[in-house]
Design a protein around this motif. Structure first.
Motif, PDB file in Angstrom:
ATOM      1  N   ALA A  57     -16.848 -63.085  23.429  1.00 49.40           N
ATOM      2  CA  ALA A  57     -15.831 -62.599  22.498  1.00 49.40           C
ATOM      3  C   ALA A  57     -14.569 -62.102  23.196  1.00 49.40           C
ATOM      4  CB  ALA A  57     -16.416 -61.489  21.635  1.00 49.40           C
ATOM      5  N   GLY A  58     -14.691 -61.569  24.400  1.00 50.22           N
ATOM      6  CA  GLY A  58     -13.547 -60.981  25.091  1.00 50.22           C
ATOM      7  C   GLY A  58     -12.694 -61.960  25.875  1.00 50.22           C
ATOM      8  N   LEU A  59     -13.047 -63.232  25.845  1.00 51.40           N
ATOM      9  CA  LEU A  59     -12.277 -64.233  26.587  1.00 51.40           C
ATOM     10  C   LEU A  59     -10.848 -64.305  26.054  1.00 51.40           C
ATOM     11  CD1 LEU A  59     -12.381 -66.654  28.654  1.00 51.40           C
ATOM     12  CD2 LEU A  59     -12.716 -68.082  26.651  1.00 51.40           C
ATOM     13  N   GLU A  60      -9.875 -64.296  26.949  1.00 50.27           N
ATOM     14  CA  GLU A  60      -8.472 -64.420  26.554  1.00 50.27           C
ATOM     15  C   GLU A  60      -8.158 -65.894  26.290  1.00 50.27           C
ATOM     16  OE1 GLU A  60      -6.019 -62.001  26.120  1.00 50.27           O
ATOM     17  OE2 GLU A  60      -7.701 -60.606  26.280  1.00 50.27           O
ATOM     18  N   VAL A  61      -7.710 -66.204  25.077  1.00 52.21           N
ATOM     19  CA  VAL A  61      -7.346 -67.578  24.731  1.00 52.21           C
ATOM     20  C   VAL A  61      -5.829 -67.697  24.707  1.00 52.21           C
ATOM     21  CG1 VAL A  61      -9.452 -68.095  23.462  1.00 52.21           C
ATOM     22  CG2 VAL A  61      -7.522 -67.101  22.252  1.00 52.21           C
ATOM     23  N   LYS A  62      -5.351 -68.936  24.853  1.00 52.64           N
ATOM     24  CA  LYS A  62      -3.917 -69.199  24.878  1.00 52.64           C
ATOM     25  C   LYS A  62      -3.661 -70.540  24.194  1.00 52.64           C
ATOM     26  CE  LYS A  62      -4.436 -70.996  29.548  1.00 52.64           C
ATOM     27  NZ  LYS A  62      -5.823 -71.224  29.350  1.00 52.64           N
ATOM     28  N   PRO A  63      -2.428 -70.817  23.825  1.00 59.70           N
ATOM     29  CA  PRO A  63      -2.120 -72.114  23.225  1.00 59.70           C
ATOM     30  C   PRO A  63      -2.527 -73.247  24.164  1.00 59.70           C
ATOM     31  CG  PRO A  63      -0.298 -70.615  22.912  1.00 59.70           C
ATOM     32  CD  PRO A  63      -1.256 -69.925  23.838  1.00 59.70           C
ATOM     33  N   GLY A  64      -3.105 -74.293  23.585  1.00 61.09           N
ATOM     34  CA  GLY A  64      -3.568 -75.430  24.363  1.00 61.09           C
ATOM     35  C   GLY A  64      -5.062 -75.413  24.603  1.00 61.09           C
TER      36      GLY A  64
ATOM     37  N   LEU B 177     -17.213 -77.319  14.405  1.00 61.42           N
ATOM     38  CA  LEU B 177     -15.774 -77.399  14.247  1.00 61.42           C
ATOM     39  C   LEU B 177     -15.134 -77.412  15.633  1.00 61.42           C
ATOM     40  CD1 LEU B 177     -13.264 -77.224  12.364  1.00 61.42           C
ATOM     41  CD2 LEU B 177     -13.439 -74.752  12.570  1.00 61.42           C
ATOM     42  N   ILE B 178     -14.271 -78.387  15.876  1.00 62.63           N
ATOM     43  CA  ILE B 178     -13.533 -78.464  17.133  1.00 62.63           C
ATOM     44  C   ILE B 178     -12.048 -78.407  16.783  1.00 62.63           C
ATOM     45  CG2 ILE B 178     -13.049 -79.840  19.187  1.00 62.63           C
ATOM     46  CD1 ILE B 178     -15.773 -81.222  18.722  1.00 62.63           C
ATOM     47  N   PHE B 179     -11.346 -77.462  17.424  1.00 60.06           N
ATOM     48  CA  PHE B 179      -9.916 -77.328  17.160  1.00 60.06           C
ATOM     49  C   PHE B 179      -9.169 -76.923  18.419  1.00 60.06           C
ATOM     50  CE2 PHE B 179     -11.820 -73.227  16.138  1.00 60.06           C
ATOM     51  CZ  PHE B 179     -10.973 -72.318  16.743  1.00 60.06           C
ATOM     52  N   GLU B 180      -7.855 -77.152  18.383  1.00 60.40           N
ATOM     53  CA  GLU B 180      -6.978 -76.778  19.486  1.00 60.40           C
ATOM     54  C   GLU B 180      -6.060 -75.659  19.013  1.00 60.40           C
ATOM     55  OE1 GLU B 180      -3.356 -78.632  22.152  1.00 60.40           O
ATOM     56  OE2 GLU B 180      -4.765 -79.997  21.195  1.00 60.40           O
ATOM     57  N   ILE B 181      -5.901 -74.645  19.836  1.00 55.81           N
ATOM     58  CA  ILE B 181      -5.030 -73.524  19.504  1.00 55.81           C
ATOM     59  C   ILE B 181      -3.580 -73.951  19.721  1.00 55.81           C
ATOM     60  CG2 ILE B 181      -4.377 -71.164  20.112  1.00 55.81           C
ATOM     61  CD1 ILE B 181      -7.298 -70.737  20.979  1.00 55.81           C
ATOM     62  N   LEU B 182      -2.755 -73.788  18.695  1.00 55.31           N
ATOM     63  CA  LEU B 182      -1.343 -74.162  18.786  1.00 55.31           C
ATOM     64  C   LEU B 182      -0.454 -72.976  19.130  1.00 55.31           C
ATOM     65  CD1 LEU B 182      -1.074 -76.536  15.703  1.00 55.31           C
ATOM     66  CD2 LEU B 182      -1.412 -77.149  18.099  1.00 55.31           C
ATOM     67  N   GLU B 183      -0.746 -71.821  18.542  1.00 55.43           N
ATOM     68  CA  GLU B 183       0.025 -70.628  18.858  1.00 55.43           C
ATOM     69  C   GLU B 183      -0.806 -69.378  18.599  1.00 55.43           C
ATOM     70  OE1 GLU B 183       3.426 -69.557  16.297  1.00 55.43           O
ATOM     71  OE2 GLU B 183       2.830 -71.213  15.014  1.00 55.43           O
ATOM     72  N   ILE B 184      -0.367 -68.283  19.191  1.00 58.94           N
ATOM     73  CA  ILE B 184      -1.061 -67.003  19.078  1.00 58.94           C
ATOM     74  C   ILE B 184      -0.130 -66.012  18.386  1.00 58.94           C
ATOM     75  CG2 ILE B 184      -2.039 -65.069  20.389  1.00 58.94           C
ATOM     76  CD1 ILE B 184      -3.704 -67.504  20.854  1.00 58.94           C
ATOM     77  N   LYS B 185      -0.637 -65.347  17.362  1.00 57.98           N
ATOM     78  CA  LYS B 185       0.124 -64.289  16.677  1.00 57.98           C
ATOM     79  C   LYS B 185      -0.849 -63.154  16.382  1.00 57.98           C
ATOM     80  CE  LYS B 185       3.835 -66.890  14.662  1.00 57.98           C
ATOM     81  NZ  LYS B 185       4.658 -67.116  13.508  1.00 57.98           N
ATOM     82  N   GLU B 186      -0.353 -61.922  16.457  1.00 53.70           N
ATOM     83  CA  GLU B 186      -1.196 -60.749  16.220  1.00 53.70           C
ATOM     84  C   GLU B 186      -1.638 -60.642  14.766  1.00 53.70           C
ATOM     85  OE1 GLU B 186      -2.499 -58.466  18.382  1.00 53.70           O
ATOM     86  OE2 GLU B 186      -1.742 -59.818  19.924  1.00 53.70           O
ATOM     87  N   THR B 187      -0.750 -60.953  13.840  1.00 56.29           N
ATOM     88  CA  THR B 187      -1.074 -60.929  12.413  1.00 56.29           C
ATOM     89  C   THR B 187      -0.499 -62.184  11.775  1.00 56.29           C
ATOM     90  OG1 THR B 187       0.916 -59.697  11.851  1.00 56.29           O
ATOM     91  CG2 THR B 187      -1.072 -58.404  12.274  1.00 56.29           C
ATOM     92  N   MET B 188      -1.111 -62.574  10.659  1.00 56.31           N
ATOM     93  CA  MET B 188      -0.675 -63.806   9.997  1.00 56.31           C
ATOM     94  C   MET B 188      -1.097 -63.747   8.538  1.00 56.31           C
ATOM     95  SD  MET B 188       0.815 -66.458  11.055  1.00 56.31           S
ATOM     96  CE  MET B 188       1.057 -68.174  10.940  1.00 56.31           C
ATOM     97  N   PRO B 189      -0.197 -64.087   7.599  1.00 53.64           N
ATOM     98  CA  PRO B 189      -0.606 -64.169   6.202  1.00 53.64           C
ATOM     99  C   PRO B 189      -1.675 -65.258   6.027  1.00 53.64           C
ATOM    100  CG  PRO B 189       1.791 -64.226   6.401  1.00 53.64           C
ATOM    101  CD  PRO B 189       1.229 -64.348   7.777  1.00 53.64           C
TER     102      PRO B 189
END
Length: 81
Positions: free
Chosen positions: A37-44, A56-68
């Motif tokens: 759980a504590g792994l730092e993720v980044k775009p890509g 489910l397999i997905f790629e992270i596009l961007e990181i935001k602290e909050t999101m609607p």
């Protein structure tokens, strides 16, 4: 951002505590490696999530602290379900 927080903010998993449990049981892989759980993720980063019988397999596009909730799906791109 921590993996469990990203899963919650992106609404892939609805609660952070559940996201932490899924990560800690070894059902999440990031870039082909088991992730806690504590792994730092980044775009890509490429995330594989085994949740019951669903995969489910997905790629992270961007990181935001909050999101609607309506825009949360824009944080990642689904590769396979």
């Amino acid at each position: 951002m921590r993996l469990d927080k990203f899963l919650k903010v992106s609404r892939v998993i609805k609660r952070r505590t559940l996201a932490k449990e899924v990560c800690d049981t070894g059902n999440v892989m990031v870039n082909g490696r088991a992730a806690k759980a504590g792994l730092e993720v980044k775009p890509g980063d490429r995330v594989e999530l085994n949740f019951g019988t669903r995969k489910l397999i997905f790629e992270i596009l961007e990181i935001k602290e909050t999101m609607p909730a309506k825009e949360a799906a824009s944080l990642y791109k689904i590769i396979a379900q």
